[in-house]
Scaffold this motif. Sequence first.
Motif, PDB file in Angstrom:
ATOM      1  N   GLY A   1       0.763  -1.064  -0.057  1.00 56.34           N
ATOM      2  CA  GLY A   1       0.018   0.186  -0.020  1.00 56.34           C
ATOM      3  C   GLY A   1       0.962   1.289   0.047  1.00 56.34           C
ATOM      4  O   GLY A   1       1.981   1.378   0.335  1.00 56.34           O
ATOM      5  N   THR A   2       0.354   2.359  -0.243  1.00 56.13           N
ATOM      6  CA  THR A   2       0.857   3.602  -0.439  1.00 56.13           C
ATOM      7  C   THR A   2       0.426   4.673   1.024  1.00 56.13           C
ATOM      8  O   THR A   2      -0.488   4.845   1.095  1.00 56.13           O
ATOM      9  N   PRO A   3       1.562   4.692   1.942  1.00 56.31           N
ATOM     10  CA  PRO A   3       1.132   5.630   3.053  1.00 56.31           C
ATOM     11  C   PRO A   3       0.824   6.940   2.734  1.00 56.31           C
ATOM     12  O   PRO A   3       1.502   7.805   2.118  1.00 56.31           O
ATOM     13  N   ARG A   4      -0.239   7.367   3.439  1.00 47.30           N
ATOM     14  CA  ARG A   4      -0.911   8.739   3.017  1.00 47.30           C
ATOM     15  C   ARG A   4      -0.131   9.780   3.783  1.00 47.30           C
ATOM     16  O   ARG A   4       0.254  10.590   3.076  1.00 47.30           O
ATOM     17  N   ALA A   5       0.404   9.482   4.799  1.00 45.81           N
ATOM     18  CA  ALA A   5       1.066  10.411   5.410  1.00 45.81           C
ATOM     19  C   ALA A   5       2.559  10.822   4.760  1.00 45.81           C
ATOM     20  O   ALA A   5       2.975  12.019   4.628  1.00 45.81           O
ATOM     21  N   TRP A   6       3.350   9.911   4.106  1.00 47.25           N
ATOM     22  CA  TRP A   6       4.301  10.154   3.297  1.00 47.25           C
ATOM     23  C   TRP A   6       4.071  10.808   2.123  1.00 47.25           C
ATOM     24  O   TRP A   6       4.798  11.736   1.748  1.00 47.25           O
ATOM     25  N   VAL A   7       2.916  10.526   1.611  1.00 44.50           N
ATOM     26  CA  VAL A   7       2.700  11.169   0.387  1.00 44.50           C
ATOM     27  C   VAL A   7       2.211  12.866   0.384  1.00 44.50           C
ATOM     28  O   VAL A   7       2.507  13.675  -0.106  1.00 44.50           O
ATOM     29  N   GLN A   8       1.593  12.983   1.474  1.00 45.14           N
ATOM     30  CA  GLN A   8       1.119  14.241   2.171  1.00 45.14           C
ATOM     31  C   GLN A   8       2.369  15.072   2.401  1.00 45.14           C
ATOM     32  O   GLN A   8       2.338  16.384   2.225  1.00 45.14           O
ATOM     33  N   GLU A   9       3.411  14.685   2.998  1.00 45.64           N
ATOM     34  CA  GLU A   9       4.502  15.191   3.459  1.00 45.64           C
ATOM     35  C   GLU A   9       5.200  15.761   2.019  1.00 45.64           C
ATOM     36  O   GLU A   9       5.737  16.817   2.275  1.00 45.64           O
TER      37      GLU A   9
END
Length: 211
Positions: free
Chosen positions: A82-90
């Motif tokens: 899966g793709t971590p939301r927090a990393w993407v948002q950062e």
Amino acid sequence: MQRKGILIVVSGFSGAGKGTLMKRMVERFDNYALSVSMTTRKPRPGEKEGVSYFFVEKDEFERCIGQDGLVEYASYCGNYYGTPRAWVQEQLEAGRDVILEIEIQGALKVKEKFPDALLLFVMTPSAQELKRRLEGRGTESQDDIRGRLQRAVEESRGIEAYDYIIVNDDLEECIAQMNRTIEAARMRPDRKKEFVDQFRLELEEILKGEN
């Protein structure tokens, strides 16, 4: 005004060259970040934490699912990816454009969660060229190739859900075309809402001062 990154979802037929394209885009332009997936599988020799994948235990991954902490996820061969939301948002907040390479079903799920995501579909110039590239790999049987072509038939029915098609004929031209497409998408009014709102506010202030 702080530039915010764009979430870019790239899909395409197996054999269209999207993996090579993504790698070259990140190498060529500083503003792109290729998404790092989270997985429950064990690291393979040479893989690095936070570069190849974020390696976690199953219970931690399922906790992320329950907390809506993933942009998208899937189960494959007994492991989660899966793709971590927090990393993407950062990355987006830092002004970097995040590229996710995902198949069609996952791409549409991302679009549901992130309506302003930019969806790009990579294709070969023709179906015959796609077949030629699959055969040129020399790593798959004719049955495997036929299976990938059948999958391409199914995937082709979802292309209209994407924002743009990128035709990978010449790799260098394709890289330039993709970059131009993303830069053009950045200029859409819905992506410039803060700028437009600020401009309107300044106009109103100017007119008030003239009264």
